[in-house]
Write a protein that holds these residues in place. Structure first.
Motif, PDB file in Angstrom:
ATOM      1  N   LEU A  49       2.584  42.141  12.721  1.00  0.00           N
ATOM      2  CA  LEU A  49       2.488  43.454  13.367  1.00  0.00           C
ATOM      3  C   LEU A  49       2.662  43.329  14.880  1.00  0.00           C
ATOM      4  O   LEU A  49       3.340  44.144  15.506  1.00  0.00           O
ATOM      5  N   SER A  50       2.063  42.299  15.464  1.00  0.00           N
ATOM      6  CA  SER A  50       2.175  42.096  16.915  1.00  0.00           C
ATOM      7  C   SER A  50       3.610  41.776  17.317  1.00  0.00           C
ATOM      8  O   SER A  50       4.124  42.307  18.305  1.00  0.00           O
ATOM      9  N   LYS A 108      -4.220  51.337  10.215  1.00  0.00           N
ATOM     10  CA  LYS A 108      -5.598  50.865  10.292  1.00  0.00           C
ATOM     11  C   LYS A 108      -6.586  51.966  10.694  1.00  0.00           C
ATOM     12  O   LYS A 108      -7.789  51.777  10.587  1.00  0.00           O
ATOM     13  N   SER A 135       3.356  37.694   4.744  1.00  0.00           N
ATOM     14  CA  SER A 135       3.022  39.095   4.463  1.00  0.00           C
ATOM     15  C   SER A 135       3.447  39.476   3.051  1.00  0.00           C
ATOM     16  O   SER A 135       2.730  40.189   2.344  1.00  0.00           O
ATOM     17  N   ASN A 175       1.005  50.621  12.835  1.00  0.00           N
ATOM     18  CA  ASN A 175      -0.132  50.633  13.760  1.00  0.00           C
ATOM     19  C   ASN A 175      -1.128  51.724  13.407  1.00  0.00           C
ATOM     20  O   ASN A 175      -2.337  51.552  13.566  1.00  0.00           O
ATOM     21  N   THR A 182       0.610  40.771   8.034  1.00  0.00           N
ATOM     22  CA  THR A 182      -0.328  39.983   8.820  1.00  0.00           C
ATOM     23  C   THR A 182      -0.434  40.554  10.234  1.00  0.00           C
ATOM     24  O   THR A 182       0.462  41.257  10.704  1.00  0.00           O
ATOM     25  N   ASP A 183      -1.523  40.225  10.904  1.00  0.00           N
ATOM     26  CA  ASP A 183      -1.711  40.713  12.280  1.00  0.00           C
ATOM     27  C   ASP A 183      -0.643  40.159  13.220  1.00  0.00           C
ATOM     28  O   ASP A 183      -0.180  40.864  14.126  1.00  0.00           O
ATOM     29  N   GLU A 190       6.079  34.666   9.108  1.00  0.00           N
ATOM     30  CA  GLU A 190       5.091  35.737   8.977  1.00  0.00           C
ATOM     31  C   GLU A 190       5.528  36.772   7.952  1.00  0.00           C
ATOM     32  O   GLU A 190       4.697  37.341   7.250  1.00  0.00           O
TER      33      GLU A 190
END
Length: 199
Positions: free
Chosen positions: A97-98, A153, A86, A150, A93-94, A82
């Motif tokens: 981030l998670s 966005k 990125s 976070n 990428t989501d 990831e």
């Protein structure tokens, strides 16, 4: 930068776990008394935090992609994919981030609390102080970057650049937020003990 922070934070956490294991063995043989500190419990809590974070992140990646990538994440390997995606797309990428959120709040935050308690209550051994300081710094950086990412966005593009004063206001706000939350948890532990988490 994310890879460097991730790598050094992981290495310092493992080093501290080894230090605590040695202290726990010495304490069990009455060679290293800590009247208000049970090192064995700290080792168990640290291992539990790591295993819980690994299990949840692996399950999350398995459901989001497939079983193969989920197994890789169980060994903290999928996150590098990831990071590469990125870097290639020039935005996080989501899934990255998670994964960063899971590691920050399920591992870095508990590590900060446990390490501060250890440093406050341990007056017998300060030879590993530089390692603890490094680990605390990397954990705080990981928490901070996760929160900033976070927030990205929900704010304007202009506020997401380091040259913007709004970005620095957000950074200082997050720093003071972590300090206040961490101080509250630390005082609760010192006054009530580790069972305050059950309240």
């Amino acid at each position: 930068v994310s890879i460097i922070i991730y790598f050094f934070d992981y290495i310092t956490d493992i080093n501290i776990l080894i230090i605590w294991y040695i202290d726990a063995v010495n304490q069990s043989h009455h060679n290293l008394p800590y009247p208000r500190l049970n090192i064995t419990n700290m080792v168990i809590l640290t291992i539990c935090c790591i295993l819980i974070r690994k299990t949840i992140s692996a399950f999350f990646i398995w459901r989001a992609t497939n079983l193969y990538w989920g197994i890789l994440q169980l060994f903290d390997l999928y996150i590098f994919r990831e990071m590469y995606l990125s870097y290639s797309s020039e935005h996080k990428t989501d899934l990255l981030l998670s994964l960063c959120n899971l590691e920050a709040f399920l591992q870095s935050l508990p590590q900060i609390l446990l390490q501060l308690i250890y440093l406050i209550l341990n007056n017998n051994n300060n030879q590993y102080l530089p390692i603890f300081i490094m680990s605390l710094c990397f954990s705080v950086i990981k928490l901070g970057t996760s929160s900033i990412n976070n927030d990205a966005k929900y704010v304007t593009m202009k506020s997401n650049t380091i040259k913007s004063y709004r970005w620095w206001i957000r950074v200082f706000f997050r720093i003071f937020e972590f300090i206040s939350r961490g101080t509250t948890l630390l005082l609760a532990w010192l006054v009530i003990g580790p069972y305050f988490v059950l309240i």
